[in-house]
Enzyme design. Structure first.
Site, PDB file in Angstrom:
ATOM      1  N   GLY A   9       0.925  -1.125  -0.008  1.00 30.21           N
ATOM      2  CA  GLY A   9       0.087   0.132  -0.115  1.00 30.21           C
ATOM      3  C   GLY A   9       0.692   1.352  -0.045  1.00 30.21           C
ATOM      4  N   TYR A 190     -13.091  -2.801  10.440  1.00 30.08           N
ATOM      5  CA  TYR A 190     -11.754  -2.386  10.384  1.00 30.08           C
ATOM      6  C   TYR A 190     -11.207  -2.422  11.566  1.00 30.08           C
ATOM      7  CZ  TYR A 190      -8.231   1.310  10.465  1.00 30.08           C
ATOM      8  OH  TYR A 190      -6.897   2.001  10.523  1.00 30.08           O
TER       9      TYR A 190
HETATM   10  P1  NDP Z   1      -4.490   5.294   2.787  1.00 31.72           P
HETATM   11  O1  NDP Z   1      -5.758   4.738   2.122  1.00 31.72           O
HETATM   12  O2  NDP Z   1      -3.980   6.609   2.241  1.00 31.72           O
HETATM   13  O3  NDP Z   1      -3.338   3.885   2.172  1.00 31.72           O
HETATM   14  C1  NDP Z   1      -3.966   2.853   2.189  1.00 31.72           C
HETATM   15  C2  NDP Z   1      -3.262   1.919   1.047  1.00 31.72           C
HETATM   16  O4  NDP Z   1      -3.553   0.648   1.088  1.00 31.72           O
HETATM   17  C3  NDP Z   1      -3.295   2.515  -0.244  1.00 31.72           C
HETATM   18  O5  NDP Z   1      -2.105   2.295  -0.801  1.00 31.72           O
HETATM   19  C4  NDP Z   1      -4.285   1.609  -0.822  1.00 31.72           C
HETATM   20  O6  NDP Z   1      -4.176   1.339  -2.298  1.00 31.72           O
HETATM   21  C5  NDP Z   1      -3.692   0.452  -0.223  1.00 31.72           C
HETATM   22  N1  NDP Z   1      -4.530  -0.850  -0.607  1.00 31.72           N
HETATM   23  C6  NDP Z   1      -5.762  -0.979  -0.137  1.00 31.72           C
HETATM   24  N2  NDP Z   1      -6.326  -1.961  -0.292  1.00 31.72           N
HETATM   25  C7  NDP Z   1      -5.505  -2.826  -0.858  1.00 31.72           C
HETATM   26  C8  NDP Z   1      -5.379  -4.260  -1.731  1.00 31.72           C
HETATM   27  N3  NDP Z   1      -6.290  -4.945  -1.889  1.00 31.72           N
HETATM   28  N4  NDP Z   1      -4.076  -4.368  -1.945  1.00 31.72           N
HETATM   29  C9  NDP Z   1      -3.098  -3.640  -2.306  1.00 31.72           C
HETATM   30  N5  NDP Z   1      -3.180  -2.625  -1.583  1.00 31.72           N
HETATM   31  C10 NDP Z   1      -4.167  -2.027  -0.964  1.00 31.72           C
HETATM   32  O7  NDP Z   1      -4.517   5.140   4.219  1.00 31.72           O
HETATM   33  P2  NDP Z   1      -3.312   5.308   5.339  1.00 31.72           P
HETATM   34  O8  NDP Z   1      -2.066   5.710   4.674  1.00 31.72           O
HETATM   35  O9  NDP Z   1      -4.034   6.203   6.460  1.00 31.72           O
HETATM   36  O10 NDP Z   1      -3.311   3.783   6.044  1.00 31.72           O
HETATM   37  C11 NDP Z   1      -1.983   2.950   6.057  1.00 31.72           C
HETATM   38  C12 NDP Z   1      -1.978   2.163   7.380  1.00 31.72           C
HETATM   39  O11 NDP Z   1      -1.923   3.162   8.497  1.00 31.72           O
HETATM   40  C13 NDP Z   1      -3.267   1.359   7.402  1.00 31.72           C
HETATM   41  O12 NDP Z   1      -2.584   0.151   8.009  1.00 31.72           O
HETATM   42  C14 NDP Z   1      -3.886   1.853   8.528  1.00 31.72           C
HETATM   43  O13 NDP Z   1      -4.565   1.115   9.391  1.00 31.72           O
HETATM   44  C15 NDP Z   1      -3.041   2.628   9.432  1.00 31.72           C
HETATM   45  N6  NDP Z   1      -3.345   3.842  10.130  1.00 31.72           N
HETATM   46  C16 NDP Z   1      -3.757   4.845   9.886  1.00 31.72           C
HETATM   47  C17 NDP Z   1      -4.170   5.907  10.694  1.00 31.72           C
HETATM   48  C18 NDP Z   1      -4.823   7.180  10.153  1.00 31.72           C
HETATM   49  O14 NDP Z   1      -4.827   8.211  10.746  1.00 31.72           O
HETATM   50  N7  NDP Z   1      -4.781   7.484   8.628  1.00 31.72           N
HETATM   51  C19 NDP Z   1      -4.222   5.779  11.977  1.00 31.72           C
HETATM   52  C20 NDP Z   1      -3.393   4.543  12.369  1.00 31.72           C
HETATM   53  C21 NDP Z   1      -2.935   3.565  11.638  1.00 31.72           C
HETATM   54  P3  NDP Z   1      -4.789   2.301  -3.532  1.00 31.72           P
HETATM   55  O15 NDP Z   1      -3.802   3.677  -3.403  1.00 31.72           O
HETATM   56  O16 NDP Z   1      -4.782   1.611  -4.813  1.00 31.72           O
HETATM   57  O17 NDP Z   1      -6.102   2.725  -2.797  1.00 31.72           O
END
Ligand code: NDP
Length: 315
Positions: A9, A190
């Protein structure tokens, strides 16, 4: 030699910021494991990642075939694997009905947990073979699955129950789409998936740390209220959430800062302790945080591991 790190991701948000931070040091080659190749290429270019320091490889975590294919492709690249970062996630807080992965698992747990579970299990062998001084497997956690925090107590709370829905396959047909067997709730799914992520990290530690020397870690990077994670939330939420986190809870962290934190867990020589859940204080200093009772339940971790093995075809 440069270290080689896989970041799932890495096409947006935290994953992209981490890939950028690592690639800029010149000490890492980043494999951006992404489901949308073009989006990842554009993202890498837009943040100015040095071309020689990254490779994009296709990975769709919502398909176990794709996970296996990715592992094959990576092995064929001939690169060693020094660090794996399980970062990708989907979040569907407003979904009324569940959606499903290729194998028919509810999509949040299917992607965030089961896809990463298979990926990590398969790549454990590659990590073992690396001769890098500090090999690590990092699974991104969250505060929201941690019911010992304020944020973790916002309903619906994470709760895996007795895992009856998970044991039934999370398919919404002959089993519930929810791990605890309850009615579908996207926000809870989630949070449950994040509890599975944190339990999996600890179970890896118990099973493999001593034997392999690999560091297993999880982290809560802070509330990155601006990422794509909230893309499916209602517009008013998306408007108010960042300032709310910035000025009221003061938990807000920029994507750049969060990326630096995760990059630290990947490469900082002082963060080698295994079985740890890292957080950062207001001065951006890292500390070992406590997990909630459920997210550190040894028996539940073992059960999640065993049921997950069956679902992804490892047992
Ligand atoms: P984003 O939505 O910006 O990033 C998520 C990423 O996951 C994207 O690159 C997305 O791809 C990818 N993704 C989703 N589904 C799939 C799949 N089926 N196969 C491959 N890749 C996939 O969210 P965040 O950056 O915020 O999240 C990243 C991590 O941080 C997660 O684990 C989240 O739980 C964690 N987190 C986030 C917080 C926040 O406040 N934002 C707080 C705490 C933890 P695509 O670009 O193609 O959609």
């Amino acid at each position: 030699r440069k270290g080689c790190v896989i970041v799932t991701g890495a096409s947006s948000g935290l994953g992209l910021a981490t890939a950028k931070a690592l690639s800029e040091t010149g000490k890492w080659h980043v494999i951006m494991a992404c489901r949308d190749f073009l989006k990842a290429e554009k993202a890498a270019k837009s943040v100015g990642m040095p071309k020689e320091n990254y490779t994009i490889m296709h990975l769709d975590l919502a398909s176990l075939d794709s996970v296996r294919q990715f592992v094959d492709n990576f092995r064929r690249s001939g690169r060693p694997l020094d660090v794996l970062v399980a970062n990708a996630a989907v979040y569907q807080p407003t979904a009324k009905e569940p959606s499903f992965t290729a194998e028919g698992f509810e999509i949040s747990v299917g992607t965030n947990h089961l896809g990463h579970f298979l990926l990590s299990r398969l790549l454990l062998d590659d990590l073992k073979q690396s001769d890098y001084p500090s090999k690590r497997l990092i699974i991104v956690g969250s505060i929201t699955g941690n019911t010992n925090t304020l944020a973790g107590n916002v309903p619906p709370k994470a709760n895996l129950g007795d895992l009856r829905g998970m044991a039934g396959g999370l398919n919404g047909i002959n089993s519930s789409a929810m791990i605890d067997g309850g009615e579908f709730d996207g926000a809870k799914a989630y949070k449950d998936s994040k509890v599975c992520n944190m339990l999996t990290m600890q179970e890896f530690h118990r099973r493999y740390h001593e034997e392999t020397g690999i560091t297993f870690a999880s982290l809560y990077p802070g509330c990155i209220a601006t990422t794509g994670l909230f893309r499916e939330h209602i517009p008013l939420f998306r408007l108010l959430f960042p300032p709310f986190q910035k000025y009221i809870t003061k938990g807000f962290v920029s994507e750049t800062e969060a990326g630096k934190r995760l990059a630290q867990v990947v490469s900082d020589p002082s963060l080698t302790k295994s079985g740890v859940y890292w957080s950062w204080n207001k001065d951006s200093a890292s500390f070992e945080n406590q997990l909630s009772e459920e997210a550190s339940d040894v028996e539940k971790a073992r059960k999640v591991w065993e049921v997950s093995e069956k679902l992804v075809g490892l047992a």
